[in-house]
Design a protein around this motif. Sequence first.
Motif, PDB file in Angstrom:
ATOM      1  N   THR A   1       0.839  -1.203   0.000  1.00 58.47           N
ATOM      2  CA  THR A   1       0.000   0.000   0.000  1.00 58.47           C
ATOM      3  C   THR A   1       0.871   1.249   0.000  1.00 58.47           C
ATOM      4  OG1 THR A   1      -0.125   0.164   2.419  1.00 58.47           O
ATOM      5  CG2 THR A   1      -1.766  -1.223   1.317  1.00 58.47           C
ATOM      6  N   LYS A   2       0.305   2.335  -0.504  1.00 60.01           N
ATOM      7  CA  LYS A   2       1.022   3.608  -0.559  1.00 60.01           C
ATOM      8  C   LYS A   2       0.271   4.718   0.162  1.00 60.01           C
ATOM      9  CE  LYS A   2       3.322   2.595  -4.973  1.00 60.01           C
ATOM     10  NZ  LYS A   2       3.535   3.053  -6.373  1.00 60.01           N
ATOM     11  N   GLU A   3      -1.038   4.561   0.337  1.00 62.22           N
ATOM     12  CA  GLU A   3      -1.839   5.612   0.941  1.00 62.22           C
ATOM     13  C   GLU A   3      -1.753   5.554   2.464  1.00 62.22           C
ATOM     14  OE1 GLU A   3      -3.281   7.853  -0.928  1.00 62.22           O
ATOM     15  OE2 GLU A   3      -2.606   6.834  -2.744  1.00 62.22           O
ATOM     16  N   ASP A   4      -2.110   6.672   3.107  1.00 59.98           N
ATOM     17  CA  ASP A   4      -2.137   6.726   4.560  1.00 59.98           C
ATOM     18  C   ASP A   4      -3.358   6.013   5.137  1.00 59.98           C
ATOM     19  OD1 ASP A   4       0.187   8.140   4.637  1.00 59.98           O
ATOM     20  OD2 ASP A   4      -0.751  10.103   4.918  1.00 59.98           O
ATOM     21  N   TYR A   5      -4.324   5.711   4.282  1.00 59.61           N
ATOM     22  CA  TYR A   5      -5.545   5.042   4.712  1.00 59.61           C
ATOM     23  C   TYR A   5      -5.745   3.812   3.832  1.00 59.61           C
ATOM     24  CZ  TYR A   5      -6.269   9.607   6.826  1.00 59.61           C
ATOM     25  OH  TYR A   5      -6.108  10.759   7.542  1.00 59.61           O
ATOM     26  N   ALA A   6      -5.483   2.635   4.391  1.00 63.66           N
ATOM     27  CA  ALA A   6      -5.579   1.387   3.632  1.00 63.66           C
ATOM     28  C   ALA A   6      -6.954   0.768   3.856  1.00 63.66           C
ATOM     29  CB  ALA A   6      -4.490   0.417   4.063  1.00 63.66           C
ATOM     30  N   SER A   7      -7.694   0.580   2.800  1.00 64.74           N
ATOM     31  CA  SER A   7      -9.064   0.087   2.900  1.00 64.74           C
ATOM     32  C   SER A   7      -9.116  -1.386   3.308  1.00 64.74           C
ATOM     33  CB  SER A   7      -9.771   0.256   1.553  1.00 64.74           C
ATOM     34  OG  SER A   7     -11.047  -0.356   1.578  1.00 64.74           O
ATOM     35  N   LEU A   8     -10.152  -1.730   4.085  1.00 67.38           N
ATOM     36  CA  LEU A   8     -10.444  -3.123   4.456  1.00 67.38           C
ATOM     37  C   LEU A   8     -11.770  -3.558   3.848  1.00 67.38           C
ATOM     38  CD1 LEU A   8      -9.397  -2.925   8.227  1.00 67.38           C
ATOM     39  CD2 LEU A   8      -8.074  -3.899   6.348  1.00 67.38           C
ATOM     40  N   GLU A   9     -12.035  -3.104   2.632  1.00 67.15           N
ATOM     41  CA  GLU A   9     -13.337  -3.285   2.008  1.00 67.15           C
ATOM     42  C   GLU A   9     -13.695  -4.736   1.720  1.00 67.15           C
ATOM     43  OE1 GLU A   9     -13.502  -1.641  -1.982  1.00 67.15           O
ATOM     44  OE2 GLU A   9     -11.315  -1.790  -2.152  1.00 67.15           O
ATOM     45  N   HIS A  10     -12.702  -5.622   1.630  1.00 67.23           N
ATOM     46  CA  HIS A  10     -13.005  -7.008   1.274  1.00 67.23           C
ATOM     47  C   HIS A  10     -13.264  -7.903   2.488  1.00 67.23           C
ATOM     48  CE1 HIS A  10     -10.491  -5.574  -2.231  1.00 67.23           C
ATOM     49  NE2 HIS A  10     -11.646  -5.887  -2.795  1.00 67.23           N
ATOM     50  N   VAL A  11     -12.976  -7.409   3.684  1.00 67.68           N
ATOM     51  CA  VAL A  11     -13.240  -8.202   4.890  1.00 67.68           C
ATOM     52  C   VAL A  11     -14.755  -8.273   5.105  1.00 67.68           C
ATOM     53  CG1 VAL A  11     -12.837  -8.432   7.363  1.00 67.68           C
ATOM     54  CG2 VAL A  11     -11.043  -7.488   5.876  1.00 67.68           C
ATOM     55  N   LYS A  12     -15.276  -9.444   5.385  1.00 67.39           N
ATOM     56  CA  LYS A  12     -16.731  -9.643   5.487  1.00 67.39           C
ATOM     57  C   LYS A  12     -17.254  -9.221   6.867  1.00 67.39           C
ATOM     58  CE  LYS A  12     -16.701 -11.555   1.362  1.00 67.39           C
ATOM     59  NZ  LYS A  12     -15.254 -11.529   1.051  1.00 67.39           N
ATOM     60  N   PHE A  13     -17.105  -7.936   7.157  1.00 67.68           N
ATOM     61  CA  PHE A  13     -17.547  -7.430   8.452  1.00 67.68           C
ATOM     62  C   PHE A  13     -19.055  -7.582   8.650  1.00 67.68           C
ATOM     63  CE2 PHE A  13     -13.615  -4.784   7.985  1.00 67.68           C
ATOM     64  CZ  PHE A  13     -12.975  -5.230   9.129  1.00 67.68           C
ATOM     65  N   ALA A  14     -19.833  -7.237   7.635  1.00 72.37           N
ATOM     66  CA  ALA A  14     -21.292  -7.231   7.787  1.00 72.37           C
ATOM     67  C   ALA A  14     -21.821  -8.612   8.163  1.00 72.37           C
ATOM     68  CB  ALA A  14     -21.941  -6.743   6.495  1.00 72.37           C
ATOM     69  N   LYS A  15     -21.182  -9.657   7.665  1.00 72.72           N
ATOM     70  CA  LYS A  15     -21.658 -11.012   7.920  1.00 72.72           C
ATOM     71  C   LYS A  15     -21.079 -11.611   9.185  1.00 72.72           C
ATOM     72  CE  LYS A  15     -22.246 -15.523   5.664  1.00 72.72           C
ATOM     73  NZ  LYS A  15     -22.026 -16.295   4.417  1.00 72.72           N
ATOM     74  N   TYR A  16     -19.827 -11.295   9.509  1.00 72.08           N
ATOM     75  CA  TYR A  16     -19.140 -12.050  10.568  1.00 72.08           C
ATOM     76  C   TYR A  16     -18.714 -11.224  11.795  1.00 72.08           C
ATOM     77  CZ  TYR A  16     -18.827 -15.809   7.119  1.00 72.08           C
ATOM     78  OH  TYR A  16     -19.125 -16.796   6.214  1.00 72.08           O
ATOM     79  N   LEU A  17     -18.829  -9.908  11.761  1.00 72.95           N
ATOM     80  CA  LEU A  17     -18.403  -9.126  12.921  1.00 72.95           C
ATOM     81  C   LEU A  17     -19.402  -9.265  14.065  1.00 72.95           C
ATOM     82  CD1 LEU A  17     -16.087  -7.202  13.765  1.00 72.95           C
ATOM     83  CD2 LEU A  17     -17.616  -5.304  13.204  1.00 72.95           C
ATOM     84  N   ARG A  18     -18.882  -9.442  15.275  1.00 72.82           N
ATOM     85  CA  ARG A  18     -19.711  -9.583  16.475  1.00 72.82           C
ATOM     86  C   ARG A  18     -19.262  -8.558  17.515  1.00 72.82           C
ATOM     87  NH1 ARG A  18     -21.629 -12.050  12.906  1.00 72.82           N
ATOM     88  NH2 ARG A  18     -21.938 -14.307  12.751  1.00 72.82           N
TER      89      ARG A  18
END
Length: 284
Positions: free
Chosen positions: A259-276
């Motif tokens: 990565t090169k940006e100061d803000y690295a996206s986690l868009e592919h992590v399945k948070f909506a389905k698996y975050l508790r």
Amino acid sequence: MHESPPSDSTGRSSRFFADDDVFNQRHPHPRAAPDSAQLVTGLLALGRVEVRTGEASPVVYRATPSTPTYAVTPRKHLGPWGANPFEGVGFPWDASWKAPPERQWTVVITPDGRSLECWRAQVRDGKPSCEWGAVSHTRGSSVSAKGQATGSGLSRLAGLITRADWKAGHIDHALSFGTPDNNGQYVFPAVTSDGKGQGRWREGQFIWLDRAYDIDADTSLTPYERVIAKALQEYGAFDVKNSEQFTFVSEYGSKPPGTKEDYASLEHVKFAKYLRVGTIAPTS
């Protein structure tokens, strides 16, 4: 140069605080909140989830016995925020170090393992000063010993992703995050809260990725997303402060590989389905 703890002889990334500290433990049986699904929905509604490595991240320096030390008194808030946390503490500062951008934390780790956490560091005539801060112990508890560096009373190093973590390719500790929806209550391991709203969140609350999530089989994840996802599944993360967005923090300049940006996206992590969301109980 911004230094972080080195990897140990086994190749595992170094981590802050004692081995039995809550940030260094796996929590296999957290208590799920009855409104976990609603909490997750609200958290994700804040926008894309990121790892911050730029100006929102702490700068970490490591002093040596020869580093000059100075007496530091906070420039502001001394009355409302309590006694001077740096009273009687020699604050190391090397002439080669640079104070970070204005709205940022600087952490100096002393040779005896103390973490001196300085909000809005300035250097004039070679001498450092802080607007406010805290003193913690990297070989002890993640709760600050003096002062306050987060709304929860936990150290700024608690949950911080380091260069050594990225180099090792895995994170052997819990992470930390914030939310703008904190109310004035708190739960373990937080010892206080700066939340003032009527939101659902209490500082100290715990999040994790459900074990049903097969992270290794998720081919959409980038390598650094997989590192974060596995840390959240194995160790989880704690709500330690108020924040405008749902983000995780890596020390200043320690960008995830690729990565090169100061803000690295986690868009592919399945948070909506698996975050508790839930809480953990203190160990006796």
